[in-house]
Scaffold this active site. Structure first.
Site, mmCIF file in Angstrom:
data_model
loop_
_atom_site.group_PDB
_atom_site.id
_atom_site.type_symbol
_atom_site.label_atom_id
_atom_site.label_comp_id
_atom_site.label_asym_id
_atom_site.label_seq_id
_atom_site.Cartn_x
_atom_site.Cartn_y
_atom_site.Cartn_z
ATOM 1 N N ASN A 1 35.689 39.617 37.345
ATOM 2 C CA ASN A 1 36.481 39.377 36.120
ATOM 3 C C ASN A 1 37.063 37.990 36.307
ATOM 4 O O ASN A 1 37.963 37.817 37.145
ATOM 5 C CB ASN A 1 37.665 40.340 36.003
ATOM 6 C CG ASN A 1 37.293 41.729 35.547
ATOM 7 O OD1 ASN A 1 37.425 42.078 34.380
ATOM 8 N ND2 ASN A 1 36.851 42.551 36.480
ATOM 9 N N LYS B 1 37.886 44.852 48.376
ATOM 10 C CA LYS B 1 37.935 43.388 48.223
ATOM 11 C C LYS B 1 38.779 42.738 49.324
ATOM 12 O O LYS B 1 39.940 43.114 49.520
ATOM 13 C CB LYS B 1 38.509 43.077 46.842
ATOM 14 C CG LYS B 1 38.504 41.628 46.431
ATOM 15 C CD LYS B 1 39.024 41.517 44.985
ATOM 16 C CE LYS B 1 38.963 40.149 44.416
ATOM 17 N NZ LYS B 1 39.359 40.126 42.982
ATOM 18 N N CYS C 1 34.274 39.654 43.186
ATOM 19 C CA CYS C 1 34.843 38.551 42.420
ATOM 20 C C CYS C 1 35.250 37.353 43.270
ATOM 21 O O CYS C 1 34.423 36.567 43.661
ATOM 22 C CB CYS C 1 36.002 39.040 41.560
ATOM 23 S SG CYS C 1 36.383 37.791 40.299
ATOM 24 N N GLU D 1 33.394 44.374 38.572
ATOM 25 C CA GLU D 1 34.683 44.687 39.219
ATOM 26 C C GLU D 1 35.568 45.426 38.212
ATOM 27 O O GLU D 1 35.572 45.096 37.018
ATOM 28 C CB GLU D 1 35.355 43.355 39.600
ATOM 29 C CG GLU D 1 36.757 43.456 40.132
ATOM 30 C CD GLU D 1 37.458 42.076 40.193
ATOM 31 O OE1 GLU D 1 37.261 41.240 39.293
ATOM 32 O OE2 GLU D 1 38.217 41.864 41.152
ATOM 33 N N ASN E 1 41.114 47.120 45.534
ATOM 34 C CA ASN E 1 40.133 46.759 44.509
ATOM 35 C C ASN E 1 38.770 47.077 45.132
ATOM 36 O O ASN E 1 38.255 46.306 45.948
ATOM 37 C CB ASN E 1 40.307 45.268 44.190
ATOM 38 C CG ASN E 1 39.467 44.835 43.016
ATOM 39 O OD1 ASN E 1 38.472 45.457 42.688
ATOM 40 N ND2 ASN E 1 39.864 43.733 42.394
ATOM 41 N N GLU F 1 46.911 40.336 41.041
ATOM 42 C CA GLU F 1 46.138 41.143 42.006
ATOM 43 C C GLU F 1 46.860 41.263 43.334
ATOM 44 O O GLU F 1 46.805 42.301 43.989
ATOM 45 C CB GLU F 1 44.765 40.516 42.232
ATOM 46 C CG GLU F 1 43.776 40.800 41.136
ATOM 47 C CD GLU F 1 42.361 40.459 41.585
ATOM 48 O OE1 GLU F 1 41.825 41.189 42.438
ATOM 49 O OE2 GLU F 1 41.812 39.473 41.081
HETATM 50 N N1 CDT Z 1 39.148 38.938 39.728
HETATM 51 C C1 CDT Z 1 39.167 37.759 40.386
HETATM 52 O O1 CDT Z 1 39.137 37.729 41.613
HETATM 53 N N2 CDT Z 1 39.223 36.652 39.646
HETATM 54 C C2 CDT Z 1 39.374 35.333 40.200
HETATM 55 C C3 CDT Z 1 40.112 34.500 39.213
HETATM 56 C C4 CDT Z 1 40.609 33.244 39.777
HETATM 57 S S1 CDT Z 1 41.987 33.383 40.797
HETATM 58 C C5 CDT Z 1 43.291 33.604 39.744
HETATM 59 C C6 CDT Z 1 38.032 34.660 40.508
HETATM 60 O O2 CDT Z 1 37.900 34.100 41.600
HETATM 61 O O3 CDT Z 1 37.135 34.657 39.656
#
Ligand code: CDT
Length: 311
Positions: free
Chosen positions: A193, A124, A168, A47, A107, A143
């Site tokens: 990420n 996304k 993600c 991502e 995204n 995000e």
């Molecule tokens: N990039 C992304 O979606 N990361 C989220 C982090 C937790 S929510 C703050 C994930 O689900 O891995």
């Protein structure tokens, strides 16, 4: 005819804020070439693979935000990646921040076939984090400020099978896998990420790797599909992010996993015909699913306990 697709997960280590796109694209090309040398036909990047994970910062000005976005794909900076992939006849999935001509920000992940043709773009759907600056956090997860959510899960015919892309946080939601499962998806590609520190509930920090594996292995098994989860990991701008890039079989077993937190290629032969073992037996949807009983799934967002009402 065999339907074995050799897939590479191209994990990235940190990208710092001042690392030029051209340098990042150089890293992507090096990983692509490594994947091609290993005989891969498809390489999956993470991502937001072209920049640092910028939602960790609050920016007052949209001009500061927009420096992280791509206005076209391929762009001048990424054209070399597209050219090298076409030359090597290797397809790829690449996550990036998309700014459309009419000013929408997503995204996004683009999927490109071995001949260089664009299979599709995925935006996304589950956008996590928060909308406003929350200075109590050690770092932000904005995000929801910087991206609008996508509104569809489309699987595509590509790479000799049925392929989907998710991004993600999507991987934590069973609805994601089921939406693709219901399209006969055989190979689901997921870049991520994932900061290891989860500010709303730090007791989850030690479980970051467990939860990552749990959701992707369950999604693979319960839908009889291959899942390729690819991280941008390591310590980026002082924030430690989960690595553990993995390729998971329709049995739910992890068949390849990264051993570092940096730039690393993992490879597995994904036999798409193996999906039928699950799709036509225990998870024969047509025979066993009960959509007429699942009325809440598509019609209700939050939980409503017995005795509670919602207006
Ligand atoms: N990039 C992304 O979606 N990361 C989220 C982090 C937790 S929510 C703050 C994930 O689900 O891995």
């Amino acid at each position: 005819m065999s339907r074995i697709v050799r897939v590479a997960g191209a994990q990235l280590g940190p990208i710092e804020r001042d690392e030029p796109r051209s340098e990042v694209v150089g890293r992507l090309i090096a990983l692509l070439e490594q994947a091609a040398a290993a005989g891969a036909e498809l390489v999956v990047f993470p991502e937001l693979a072209l920049t640092t994970f910028f939602p960790r910062w609050y920016f007052e000005s949209w001009d500061d935000v927009d420096q992280f976005f791509e206005r076209s794909m391929p762009s001048a900076d990424t054209q070399a990646l597209f050219d090298e992939a076409a030359r090597l006849e290797i397809g790829f999935a690449l996550g990036y921040a998309e700014l459309t001509n009419d000013g929408h920000r997503y995204n996004t992940t683009i999927l490109v076939e071995r001949d260089g043709s664009v299979v599709g773009r995925y935006r996304k759907v589950h956008v996590p984090g928060h909308e406003e600056h929350e200075p109590w956090r050690p770092f932000q997860h904005l995000e929801r400020r910087y991206f609008e959510p996508g509104d569809r899960f489309d699987a595509w015919r590509a790479f000799g099978g049925v392929v989907g892309v998710a991004t993600c946080n999507d991987r934590r939601w069973p609805e994601t896998y089921r939406e693709f499962g219901l399209q006969g998806c055989e190979l689901l590609l997921i870049g991520y990420n994932t900061p290891i520190h989860y500010a709303p509930d730090p007791s989850q920090n030690r479980l970051a790797g467990f939860h990552n594996a749990l959701v992707m292995q369950s999604g693979a098994y319960q839908n009889g599909m291959w899942v390729v989860g690819v991280a941008k990991g390591g310590v980026e701008a002082g924030v430690d992010s989960l690595a553990e890039t993995s390729i998971i079989a329709p049995s739910g077993e992890i068949v390849a996993r990264a051993t570092t937190t940096g730039d690393e290629v993992i490879v597995a032969d994904c036999d798409l015909d193996l999906c039928a073992n699950y799709k036509q037996t225990l998870f024969d949807f047509d025979r066993y699913r009960r959509p007429e009983v699942y009325t809440r799934i598509a019609n209700q967002r939050g939980a409503i306990a017995p005795g509670e009402t919602r207006t």
